[in-house]
Design an enzyme around this catalytic site. Structure first.
Site, PDB file in Angstrom:
ATOM      1  CB  SER A 156      -0.913   0.010   1.239  1.00  0.00           C
ATOM      2  OG  SER A 156      -0.223   0.505   2.370  1.00  0.00           O
ATOM      3  N   PRO A 157       0.306   2.437  -0.211  1.00  0.00           N
ATOM      4  CG  PRO A 157      -1.217   4.195  -0.308  1.00  0.00           C
ATOM      5  CD  PRO A 157      -1.084   2.736  -0.602  1.00  0.00           C
ATOM      6  CE  LYS A 158      -1.856   5.447   5.191  1.00  0.00           C
ATOM      7  NZ  LYS A 158      -1.815   6.900   5.515  1.00  0.00           N
ATOM      8  CG  ASP A 159       4.818  -0.808   1.693  1.00  0.00           C
ATOM      9  OD1 ASP A 159       4.271  -1.127   2.758  1.00  0.00           O
ATOM     10  OD2 ASP A 159       5.039  -1.613   0.773  1.00  0.00           O
ATOM     11  CB  ALA A 203       5.947   2.175   7.185  1.00  0.00           C
TER      12      ALA A 203
END
Length: 428
Positions: A118-121, A124
């Site tokens: 996801s774009p949260k990679d 993070a």
């Protein structure tokens, strides 16, 4: 035939084969990658032409060997760990929506990021790298990252923590799709599912994660320290998209796009991308896609954080009233506010519209997405109808539908059945 001529002919033939292969593997459009490929071909052809003027066969042979060694070496690329698979996601044309609207609707396939998908990679990894630079994290010391999340950020943190030698502790509402917490557990994270609560409640999942981090650091019996990731407020969030997602979209479109559409949870994606793209394309239209129950729609339209489903004075809601996960919020965050003035408009998307759009994309394009991605696509299609034909719109496909089977996808009609819903019906 002389040795010189024979070497030149063989070299020219092999170069032609190699470069033709590279050329055919790229689509013929105006993307900057193809322009760079064309320039590279021209440079290589010029170099080969200069090489052909060498009169000494031994020197010519050496030059050709060096050329092809360099060419072969540039073809391969080895990623450095799972972190190396983050970013550089493809931009794909959604054919069914493009054909139905007359606009080119493109989607950044963020579900292809390689750690948490996801774009949260991006966020993070940026949070962890910034903490490492500041000396706040030491690998294999027991240091633990704590975060309050509805799922995707936690999954990204859990995967990258494993890769970098840290532990992850995730607090999340207990009404989120169960497959998210199952995945977190398989990644080795500690998971606390808590009752949904408003942000003023100290047991709300974000507040609880902050508390747990402080408790870890203060406990002499626990190894390492606790670090609260603070995705809603940290500069690492919007910055990850300012230096990554935004430039990638600009390069992949060759700087030719009319609008960018995105939902917002923390707000980091829409702010970071907008901050980059607007400096390059001042006329770009940025549009927020917002689900039911979220106050962000009215924050953009009227400057007030208020949703029609809430009465003034009753702001202690337990949750955003929607089955959509990952976007929509009823409080102001730093990551949203930093780019809010660059957001030109907002589109409200209902749960029914999102569900039907998700099914439409599987039926027509074989694209299987989650709830926030479906909201983005509804908003992009609505904007396309508003702008009229021949515009180029970019949005995001955030994560796969595999994380939303027990909730968002639970009551959809079977794929492959009778599908007589038109795009007009979805949008209206």
């Amino acid at each position: 035939m002389s040795d010189h001529s024979r070497l030149y002919i063989v070299g020219a033939f092999l170069l032609g084969v190699a470069l033709t292969g590279v050329w055919k593997n790229s689509s013929i459009d105006d993307r900057p990658w193809n322009r760079r490929t064309e320039r590279r071909m021209q440079q290589d052809q010029k170099r080969l032409s200069n090489t052909s003027k060498l009169s000494d066969p031994a020197t010519l042979k050496k030059s050709l060997i060096e050329f092809f060694d360099q060419f072969e070496g540039s073809k391969g690329e080895v990623k450095e760990g799972i972190e190396g698979c983050i970013g550089g996601t493809p931009l794909i044309k959604i054919k069914s929506l493009s054909e139905a609207t007359g606009c080119e609707i493109l989607a950044k396939a963020e579900f292809l990021n390689g750690a948490g998908n996801s774009p949260k990679d991006r966020v993070a990894l940026n949070i962890i790298e910034m903490a490492e630079k500041e000396g706040l994290l030491i690998p294999h010391s027991g240091d633990t990252i704590y975060e309050g999340t509805v799922g995707s950020t936690g999954i990204s943190l859990a995967a990258i923590c494993r890769a970098r030698g840290y532990k992850a502790h995730i607090c999340m509402p207990d009404d989120m799709a169960v497959e998210k917490s199952d995945l977190l557990l398989k990644l080795g994270a500690e998971v606390e599912r808590v009752r949904p609560a408003p942000i003023v409640d100290q047991n709300q999942f974000v507040n609880l994660a902050r508390t747990r981090a402080a408790e870890h650091t203060a406990d002499p019996n626990k190894p390492g320290r606790g670090l609260f990731a603070d995705q809603f407020e940290t500069e690492a969030n919007w910055n990850a998209h300012f230096v990554g997602t935004g430039p990638e979209i600009y390069d992949q479109t060759g700087g030719r796009l009319d609008a960018f559409v995105s939902g917002a949870g923390t707000g980091g994606t829409i702010s970071g991308v907008s901050l980059f793209l607007k400096q390059k394309l001042p006329e770009l239209k940025v549009v927020l896609a917002d689900p039911p129950g979220s106050g962000l729609y009215n924050r953009v339209k009227f400057g007030v954080m208020f949703d029609p489903k809430e009465r003034e004075g009753t702001r202690r809601r337990h949750q955003v009233d929607t089955i959509v996960e990952g976007i929509g919020i009823n409080r102001v965050t730093h990551n949203f506010e930093i780019g809010r003035e660059l957001i030109d408009d907002a589109v409200r998307v209902t749960d029914d519209q999102a569900i039907t759009m998700a099914r439409w994309l599987v039926e027509n394009d074989g694209i299987f997405i989650g709830s926030s991605s479906a909201v983005n696509c509804v908003a992009a299609a609505k904007l396309a109808k508003q702008l009229g034909p021949d515009h180029r719109i970019v949005t995001l496909l955030c994560d796969s539908g595999a994380r939303h089977l027990s909730k968002f996808w639970a009551n959809t009609e079977p794929i492959g059945g009778k599908n007589d819903v038109s795009l007009h019906e979805i949008l209206n």
